[in-house]
Write a protein that holds these residues in place. Structure first.
Motif, PDB file in Angstrom:
ATOM      1  N   PRO A  39       0.815  -1.216   0.000  1.00  0.00           N
ATOM      2  CA  PRO A  39       0.000   0.000   0.000  1.00  0.00           C
ATOM      3  C   PRO A  39       0.851   1.270   0.000  1.00  0.00           C
ATOM      4  O   PRO A  39       1.836   1.378   0.719  1.00  0.00           O
ATOM      5  CB  PRO A  39      -0.812  -0.124   1.280  1.00  0.00           C
ATOM      6  N   GLY A  40       0.460   2.205  -0.871  1.00  0.00           N
ATOM      7  CA  GLY A  40       1.191   3.451  -1.014  1.00  0.00           C
ATOM      8  C   GLY A  40       2.070   3.491  -2.248  1.00  0.00           C
ATOM      9  O   GLY A  40       2.457   4.568  -2.713  1.00  0.00           O
ATOM     10  N   ASP A  41       2.398   2.308  -2.793  1.00  0.00           N
ATOM     11  CA  ASP A  41       3.220   2.256  -4.001  1.00  0.00           C
ATOM     12  C   ASP A  41       2.409   2.692  -5.218  1.00  0.00           C
ATOM     13  O   ASP A  41       1.179   2.550  -5.260  1.00  0.00           O
ATOM     14  CB  ASP A  41       3.755   0.842  -4.229  1.00  0.00           C
ATOM     15  N   VAL A  42       3.106   3.188  -6.218  1.00  0.00           N
ATOM     16  CA  VAL A  42       2.485   3.593  -7.474  1.00  0.00           C
ATOM     17  C   VAL A  42       3.299   3.016  -8.620  1.00  0.00           C
ATOM     18  O   VAL A  42       4.531   3.129  -8.637  1.00  0.00           O
ATOM     19  CB  VAL A  42       2.420   5.129  -7.605  1.00  0.00           C
ATOM     20  N   VAL A  43       2.636   2.357  -9.550  1.00  0.00           N
ATOM     21  CA  VAL A  43       3.300   1.845 -10.747  1.00  0.00           C
ATOM     22  C   VAL A  43       2.549   2.357 -11.976  1.00  0.00           C
ATOM     23  O   VAL A  43       1.351   2.630 -11.909  1.00  0.00           O
ATOM     24  CB  VAL A  43       3.368   0.299 -10.766  1.00  0.00           C
ATOM     25  N   THR A  44       3.268   2.481 -13.075  1.00  0.00           N
ATOM     26  CA  THR A  44       2.675   2.976 -14.310  1.00  0.00           C
ATOM     27  C   THR A  44       2.789   1.923 -15.400  1.00  0.00           C
ATOM     28  O   THR A  44       3.855   1.330 -15.595  1.00  0.00           O
ATOM     29  CB  THR A  44       3.369   4.269 -14.780  1.00  0.00           C
ATOM     30  N   VAL A  45       1.671   1.679 -16.092  1.00  0.00           N
ATOM     31  CA  VAL A  45       1.636   0.763 -17.228  1.00  0.00           C
ATOM     32  C   VAL A  45       1.023   1.529 -18.396  1.00  0.00           C
ATOM     33  O   VAL A  45      -0.192   1.741 -18.446  1.00  0.00           O
ATOM     34  CB  VAL A  45       0.800  -0.497 -16.919  1.00  0.00           C
ATOM     35  N   LYS A  46       1.889   2.012 -19.283  1.00  0.00           N
ATOM     36  CA  LYS A  46       1.459   2.828 -20.412  1.00  0.00           C
ATOM     37  C   LYS A  46       0.591   3.992 -19.904  1.00  0.00           C
ATOM     38  O   LYS A  46       1.064   4.817 -19.134  1.00  0.00           O
ATOM     39  CB  LYS A  46       0.760   1.968 -21.466  1.00  0.00           C
ATOM     40  N   ASP A  47      -0.708   4.047 -20.292  1.00  0.00           N
ATOM     41  CA  ASP A  47      -1.531   5.178 -19.867  1.00  0.00           C
ATOM     42  C   ASP A  47      -2.385   4.863 -18.637  1.00  0.00           C
ATOM     43  O   ASP A  47      -3.417   5.487 -18.403  1.00  0.00           O
ATOM     44  CB  ASP A  47      -2.420   5.673 -21.019  1.00  0.00           C
ATOM     45  N   ILE A  48      -1.937   3.892 -17.837  1.00  0.00           N
ATOM     46  CA  ILE A  48      -2.604   3.560 -16.575  1.00  0.00           C
ATOM     47  C   ILE A  48      -1.654   3.843 -15.416  1.00  0.00           C
ATOM     48  O   ILE A  48      -0.498   3.410 -15.434  1.00  0.00           O
ATOM     49  CB  ILE A  48      -3.027   2.075 -16.512  1.00  0.00           C
ATOM     50  N   GLU A  49      -2.141   4.569 -14.428  1.00  0.00           N
ATOM     51  CA  GLU A  49      -1.396   4.733 -13.175  1.00  0.00           C
ATOM     52  C   GLU A  49      -2.084   3.866 -12.127  1.00  0.00           C
ATOM     53  O   GLU A  49      -3.307   3.966 -11.931  1.00  0.00           O
ATOM     54  CB  GLU A  49      -1.412   6.193 -12.719  1.00  0.00           C
ATOM     55  N   VAL A  50      -1.326   3.005 -11.485  1.00  0.00           N
ATOM     56  CA  VAL A  50      -1.885   2.062 -10.521  1.00  0.00           C
ATOM     57  C   VAL A  50      -1.424   2.434  -9.115  1.00  0.00           C
ATOM     58  O   VAL A  50      -0.220   2.459  -8.841  1.00  0.00           O
ATOM     59  CB  VAL A  50      -1.466   0.611 -10.843  1.00  0.00           C
ATOM     60  N   ILE A  51      -2.381   2.726  -8.254  1.00  0.00           N
ATOM     61  CA  ILE A  51      -2.086   3.034  -6.852  1.00  0.00           C
ATOM     62  C   ILE A  51      -2.423   1.802  -6.019  1.00  0.00           C
ATOM     63  O   ILE A  51      -3.536   1.272  -6.092  1.00  0.00           O
ATOM     64  CB  ILE A  51      -2.896   4.250  -6.369  1.00  0.00           C
ATOM     65  N   VAL A  52      -1.474   1.334  -5.269  1.00  0.00           N
ATOM     66  CA  VAL A  52      -1.663   0.157  -4.428  1.00  0.00           C
ATOM     67  C   VAL A  52      -2.253   0.590  -3.090  1.00  0.00           C
ATOM     68  O   VAL A  52      -1.775   1.553  -2.468  1.00  0.00           O
ATOM     69  CB  VAL A  52      -0.332  -0.582  -4.211  1.00  0.00           C
ATOM     70  N   THR A  53      -3.314  -0.091  -2.647  1.00  0.00           N
ATOM     71  CA  THR A  53      -3.996   0.266  -1.404  1.00  0.00           C
ATOM     72  C   THR A  53      -4.114  -0.939  -0.478  1.00  0.00           C
ATOM     73  O   THR A  53      -3.768  -2.062  -0.842  1.00  0.00           O
ATOM     74  CB  THR A  53      -5.412   0.820  -1.693  1.00  0.00           C
ATOM     75  N   ASP A  54      -4.630  -0.683   0.715  1.00  0.00           N
ATOM     76  CA  ASP A  54      -4.794  -1.735   1.723  1.00  0.00           C
ATOM     77  C   ASP A  54      -5.814  -2.782   1.274  1.00  0.00           C
ATOM     78  O   ASP A  54      -6.838  -2.468   0.680  1.00  0.00           O
ATOM     79  CB  ASP A  54      -5.306  -1.139   3.042  1.00  0.00           C
ATOM     80  N   SER A  55      -5.526  -4.028   1.611  1.00  0.00           N
ATOM     81  CA  SER A  55      -6.491  -5.112   1.462  1.00  0.00           C
ATOM     82  C   SER A  55      -7.139  -5.395   2.811  1.00  0.00           C
ATOM     83  O   SER A  55      -6.556  -5.120   3.870  1.00  0.00           O
ATOM     84  CB  SER A  55      -5.798  -6.382   0.958  1.00  0.00           C
ATOM     85  N   PHE A  56      -8.343  -5.960   2.756  1.00  0.00           N
ATOM     86  CA  PHE A  56      -9.049  -6.350   3.981  1.00  0.00           C
ATOM     87  C   PHE A  56      -9.468  -7.821   3.889  1.00  0.00           C
ATOM     88  O   PHE A  56     -10.537  -8.210   4.353  1.00  0.00           O
ATOM     89  CB  PHE A  56     -10.259  -5.433   4.204  1.00  0.00           C
ATOM     90  N   ASP A  57      -8.586  -8.615   3.265  1.00  0.00           N
ATOM     91  CA  ASP A  57      -8.851 -10.041   3.047  1.00  0.00           C
ATOM     92  C   ASP A  57      -8.416 -10.828   4.282  1.00  0.00           C
ATOM     93  O   ASP A  57      -7.314 -11.364   4.342  1.00  0.00           O
ATOM     94  CB  ASP A  57      -8.101 -10.504   1.799  1.00  0.00           C
ATOM     95  N   ARG A  58      -9.295 -10.905   5.257  1.00  0.00           N
ATOM     96  CA  ARG A  58      -8.921 -11.549   6.525  1.00  0.00           C
ATOM     97  C   ARG A  58      -8.730 -13.056   6.388  1.00  0.00           C
ATOM     98  O   ARG A  58      -8.068 -13.681   7.220  1.00  0.00           O
ATOM     99  CB  ARG A  58      -9.956 -11.188   7.595  1.00  0.00           C
TER     100      ARG A  58
END
Length: 367
Positions: free
Chosen positions: A175-194
């Motif tokens: 969570p907090g990381d950012v990656v770019t794939v061509k014209d997509i910016e992907v923001i990584v967030t928290d999961s709640f998969d208990r």
């Protein structure tokens, strides 16, 4: 030789599997995504394919496997996450209930392979093998050619590497990381998969003892993603359960479409969000459209999406909902914002060219 003479179990499998052949592969390849839109296809479970005007092709949680194929000894592995959760020992009757709509070995271009977490039905070794062996390439943000990356939390990356994906092809995110794939910016967030928190690496009697132990950081096991595309922002919640922290994500991000794992939990289980949870998630995320996923795939968790629609109609005026649900079908396409007002999906019905060519009937009165 006759058809009977030539028919074998192997020929039957090759002729009928995957059930959709390359139909959807071809549809995705041929799709021209219009400016300021984004096209999506549901691949089953929480699997999505995203295609953008800039030519980005991204898969999330693409999985081409199945569940139970035999009754076996009738017992579940004692360290399976479901067994850890509730202490059940009878085999979980989770047969795959939907067809394979995409041929993983017929994929010609993908620019990034994403996984929300490392559970069986969210990653696929066959698809990974094809991406690696085909020598598939993409480009970085500067347009420089590069091998297609595999992106996920630490445990997903560990799994890919165990399968044989080169470590240098993998990107660990949290969570907090950012990656770019061509014209997509992907923001990584928290999961709640208990459910991920009660998953042990060893599923035998020697499984890790979790009682009284502080669980491993969720960030190592599972993440959610926000895909910022030219057509809108897409929030993929993986296998998250409901969390009040969805409200934080709703304040941090402008979310257009949110995807949530919905299911009818068997007695003793809390593995999927309920219809109430799906609506609460959408309200908290402040999204415009909420789309339930995952209810399709397992026979023992299948749920009625009409329940979501009924509850939505019961509550939307009183609670002033600013979103609506969209009920999809596996293999279907959804274009945002073009389809933003649609409420239910139906596969193309065909026969658009009826009566445009000569008929071949004895009399018109037959019609």
């Amino acid at each position: 030789m006759s058809k009977i003479d030539n028919s074998t179990r192997e020929s039957w499998i090759l002729e009928t599997f995957p059930e959709w052949g390359t139909w959807l592969n071809e549809e995705i390849e041929q799709e021209t995504v219009q400016p300021n839109t984004v096209a999506l296809w549901w691949l089953g479970c929480t699997g999505l394919w995203i295609k953008t005007p800039g030519g980005a092709n991204v898969s999330i949680d693409l999985w081409c496997g199945n569940g139970k194929r035999t009754h076996g000894d009738g017992k579940m592995k004692v360290g399976h996450q479901m067994a850890n959760m509730c202490g059940a020992r009878m085999m979980q009757p989770n047969l795959r209930a939907v067809p394979f709509v995409l041929d993983p070995f017929a994929v010609k271009q993908v620019d990034a392979v994403f996984a929300t977490h490392y559970h069986q039905d969210h990653m696929d070794p066959n698809y990974a093998a094809h991406v690696i062996k085909s020598g598939m390439m993409t480009t970085d943000k500067n347009g420089t050619p590069m091998p297609v990356p595999f992106i996920g939390p630490q445990k997903s990356v560990d799994t890919w590497i165990q399968w044989g994906v080169p470590a240098e092809r993998c990107i660990v995110v949290k969570p907090g990381d950012v990656v770019t794939v061509k014209d997509i910016e992907v923001i990584v967030t928290d999961s709640f998969d208990r459910t991920c928190l009660v998953t042990t690496d060893d599923t035998t009697e020697n499984r890790e003892e979790l009682t009284g132990i502080c669980p491993i950081d969720m960030d190592e096991k599972a993440v959610n993603y926000l895909f910022k595309t030219p057509g809108g922002n897409l929030y993929h919640s993986g296998d998250s359960h409901y969390s009040i922290y969805f409200a934080k994500h709703g304040k941090d991000f402008d979310i257009d479409v949110a995807f949530g794992s919905y299911g009818e939990n068997p007695i003793g289980m809390a593995d999927k969000m309920t219809s109430v949870d799906i609506l609460r998630m959408a309200e908290a995320l402040r999204c415009k459209v909420v789309i339930p996923l995952h209810y399709d795939v397992w026979t023992n968790f299948m749920a009625d999406t009409h329940e979501i629609e009924v509850l939505y109609e019961m509550k939307r005026h009183r609670l002033d909902y600013q979103f609506h649900p969209f009920i999809w079908e596996v293999g279907g396409k959804y274009v945002y914002p073009t389809d933003k007002d649609k409420r239910q999906y139906h596969h193309r019905r065909g026969f658009e060219d009826c009566f445009e060519h000569p008929q071949n009937i004895p009399f018109r009165s037959m019609l």
